[in-house]
Design a protein around this motif. Structure first.
Motif, PDB file in Angstrom:
ATOM      1  N   TRP A  20      62.196 -15.949  41.341  1.00 39.65           N
ATOM      2  CA  TRP A  20      62.919 -14.777  41.846  1.00 39.65           C
ATOM      3  C   TRP A  20      64.210 -15.261  42.494  1.00 39.65           C
ATOM      4  O   TRP A  20      64.202 -16.150  43.335  1.00 39.65           O
ATOM      5  CB  TRP A  20      62.063 -14.070  42.883  1.00 39.65           C
ATOM      6  CG  TRP A  20      62.526 -12.690  43.229  1.00 39.65           C
ATOM      7  CD1 TRP A  20      63.593 -12.355  43.996  1.00 39.65           C
ATOM      8  CD2 TRP A  20      61.918 -11.474  42.830  1.00 39.65           C
ATOM      9  NE1 TRP A  20      63.694 -10.998  44.105  1.00 39.65           N
ATOM     10  CE2 TRP A  20      62.672 -10.432  43.387  1.00 39.65           C
ATOM     11  CE3 TRP A  20      60.809 -11.156  42.055  1.00 39.65           C
ATOM     12  CZ2 TRP A  20      62.350  -9.097  43.203  1.00 39.65           C
ATOM     13  CZ3 TRP A  20      60.491  -9.834  41.870  1.00 39.65           C
ATOM     14  CH2 TRP A  20      61.252  -8.814  42.432  1.00 39.65           C
ATOM     15  N   CYS A  32      63.735  -8.153  49.263  1.00 43.15           N
ATOM     16  CA  CYS A  32      64.220  -9.137  48.290  1.00 43.15           C
ATOM     17  C   CYS A  32      64.363 -10.530  48.903  1.00 43.15           C
ATOM     18  O   CYS A  32      64.041 -11.527  48.258  1.00 43.15           O
ATOM     19  CB  CYS A  32      65.547  -8.676  47.699  1.00 43.15           C
ATOM     20  SG  CYS A  32      65.369  -7.179  46.708  1.00 43.15           S
ATOM     21  N   ARG A  49      56.920  -5.232  37.625  1.00 42.19           N
ATOM     22  CA  ARG A  49      58.181  -4.528  37.930  1.00 42.19           C
ATOM     23  C   ARG A  49      59.257  -5.595  38.071  1.00 42.19           C
ATOM     24  O   ARG A  49      59.369  -6.257  39.088  1.00 42.19           O
ATOM     25  CB  ARG A  49      58.022  -3.742  39.226  1.00 42.19           C
ATOM     26  CG  ARG A  49      59.177  -2.853  39.507  1.00 42.19           C
ATOM     27  CD  ARG A  49      58.839  -1.935  40.648  1.00 42.19           C
ATOM     28  NE  ARG A  49      59.973  -1.080  40.938  1.00 42.19           N
ATOM     29  CZ  ARG A  49      60.066  -0.359  42.016  1.00 42.19           C
ATOM     30  NH1 ARG A  49      59.099  -0.374  42.912  1.00 42.19           N
ATOM     31  NH2 ARG A  49      61.113   0.391  42.214  1.00 42.19           N
ATOM     32  N   PRO A  51      62.951  -7.373  38.411  1.00 38.14           N
ATOM     33  CA  PRO A  51      64.186  -7.054  39.126  1.00 38.14           C
ATOM     34  C   PRO A  51      65.194  -6.406  38.182  1.00 38.14           C
ATOM     35  O   PRO A  51      65.209  -6.773  37.009  1.00 38.14           O
ATOM     36  CB  PRO A  51      64.694  -8.407  39.595  1.00 38.14           C
ATOM     37  CG  PRO A  51      63.565  -9.356  39.468  1.00 38.14           C
ATOM     38  CD  PRO A  51      62.665  -8.792  38.420  1.00 38.14           C
ATOM     39  N   ILE A  53      64.497  -4.090  41.610  1.00 35.04           N
ATOM     40  CA  ILE A  53      63.318  -3.307  41.991  1.00 35.04           C
ATOM     41  C   ILE A  53      63.632  -2.081  42.839  1.00 35.04           C
ATOM     42  O   ILE A  53      62.722  -1.338  43.180  1.00 35.04           O
ATOM     43  CB  ILE A  53      62.274  -4.190  42.710  1.00 35.04           C
ATOM     44  CG1 ILE A  53      62.834  -4.809  43.981  1.00 35.04           C
ATOM     45  CG2 ILE A  53      61.734  -5.244  41.766  1.00 35.04           C
ATOM     46  CD1 ILE A  53      61.783  -5.491  44.845  1.00 35.04           C
ATOM     47  N   HIS A  54      64.895  -1.895  43.183  1.00 38.16           N
ATOM     48  CA  HIS A  54      65.278  -0.701  43.958  1.00 38.16           C
ATOM     49  C   HIS A  54      66.766  -0.443  43.743  1.00 38.16           C
ATOM     50  O   HIS A  54      67.483  -1.285  43.209  1.00 38.16           O
ATOM     51  CB  HIS A  54      64.965  -0.877  45.446  1.00 38.16           C
ATOM     52  CG  HIS A  54      65.652  -2.054  46.061  1.00 38.16           C
ATOM     53  ND1 HIS A  54      66.983  -2.038  46.420  1.00 38.16           N
ATOM     54  CD2 HIS A  54      65.203  -3.303  46.350  1.00 38.16           C
ATOM     55  CE1 HIS A  54      67.318  -3.214  46.919  1.00 38.16           C
ATOM     56  NE2 HIS A  54      66.259  -4.006  46.881  1.00 38.16           N
ATOM     57  N   CYS A  57      69.674  -3.090  44.185  1.00 36.56           N
ATOM     58  CA  CYS A  57      69.087  -4.428  44.089  1.00 36.56           C
ATOM     59  C   CYS A  57      69.938  -5.305  43.168  1.00 36.56           C
ATOM     60  O   CYS A  57      70.361  -4.881  42.096  1.00 36.56           O
ATOM     61  CB  CYS A  57      67.660  -4.340  43.541  1.00 36.56           C
ATOM     62  SG  CYS A  57      66.791  -5.909  43.478  1.00 36.56           S
ATOM     63  N   LYS A  88      52.538  -1.833  44.797  1.00 34.64           N
ATOM     64  CA  LYS A  88      53.909  -1.544  45.226  1.00 34.64           C
ATOM     65  C   LYS A  88      54.456  -2.714  46.056  1.00 34.64           C
ATOM     66  O   LYS A  88      53.706  -3.383  46.749  1.00 34.64           O
ATOM     67  CB  LYS A  88      53.966  -0.249  46.022  1.00 34.64           C
ATOM     68  CG  LYS A  88      53.616   0.961  45.176  1.00 34.64           C
ATOM     69  CD  LYS A  88      53.699   2.217  45.968  1.00 34.64           C
ATOM     70  CE  LYS A  88      53.328   3.389  45.059  1.00 34.64           C
ATOM     71  NZ  LYS A  88      53.217   4.632  45.773  1.00 34.64           N
ATOM     72  N   PRO A  89      55.770  -2.938  45.995  1.00 34.82           N
ATOM     73  CA  PRO A  89      56.353  -4.027  46.777  1.00 34.82           C
ATOM     74  C   PRO A  89      56.140  -3.831  48.272  1.00 34.82           C
ATOM     75  O   PRO A  89      56.207  -2.724  48.780  1.00 34.82           O
ATOM     76  CB  PRO A  89      57.856  -3.951  46.448  1.00 34.82           C
ATOM     77  CG  PRO A  89      57.926  -3.188  45.179  1.00 34.82           C
ATOM     78  CD  PRO A  89      56.771  -2.253  45.176  1.00 34.82           C
TER      79      PRO A  89
END
Length: 90
Positions: A20, A32, A49, A51, A53-54, A57, A88-89
């Motif tokens: 990551w 993150c 999921r 990247p 991710i939001h 991001c 979920k993160p």
């Protein structure tokens, strides 16, 4: 990101570890930042999921070999440490 994922999946025989990567600056969120430079096996639930991710991001990932991990002093992480029970993160 799909193209990156497709390329990474094509090389899983030699590069089964995905790292990551975030842009680590003042705009990076805590979600993150705590994943930054962590390495997970490509089958880890964290990759369900990919990247970004939001919204906003700027994360991505890169594929690594086991030799590449060792050369950089990296170790394998578990996505379970970064996901809630429902995936979920956190």
């Amino acid at each position: 990101m799909k193209r990156r994922a497709e390329r990474a999946l094509e090389s899983i025989d030699t590069r089964p570890y995905w790292q990551w990567i975030c842009i680590d600056d003042a705009e990076t969120c805590a979600l993150c930042r705590k994943r930054h430079q962590r390495v997970f096996h490509y089958t880890d639930k964290i990759w369900e999921r990919l990247p970004p991710i939001h919204a906003g991001c700027r994360c991505r990932f890169r594929a690594l070999t086991s030799d590449g991990m060792a050369a950089q002093g990296l170790s394998l992480s578990s996505g379970a440490d970064f996901l809630t029970a429902d995936g979920k993160p956190k």
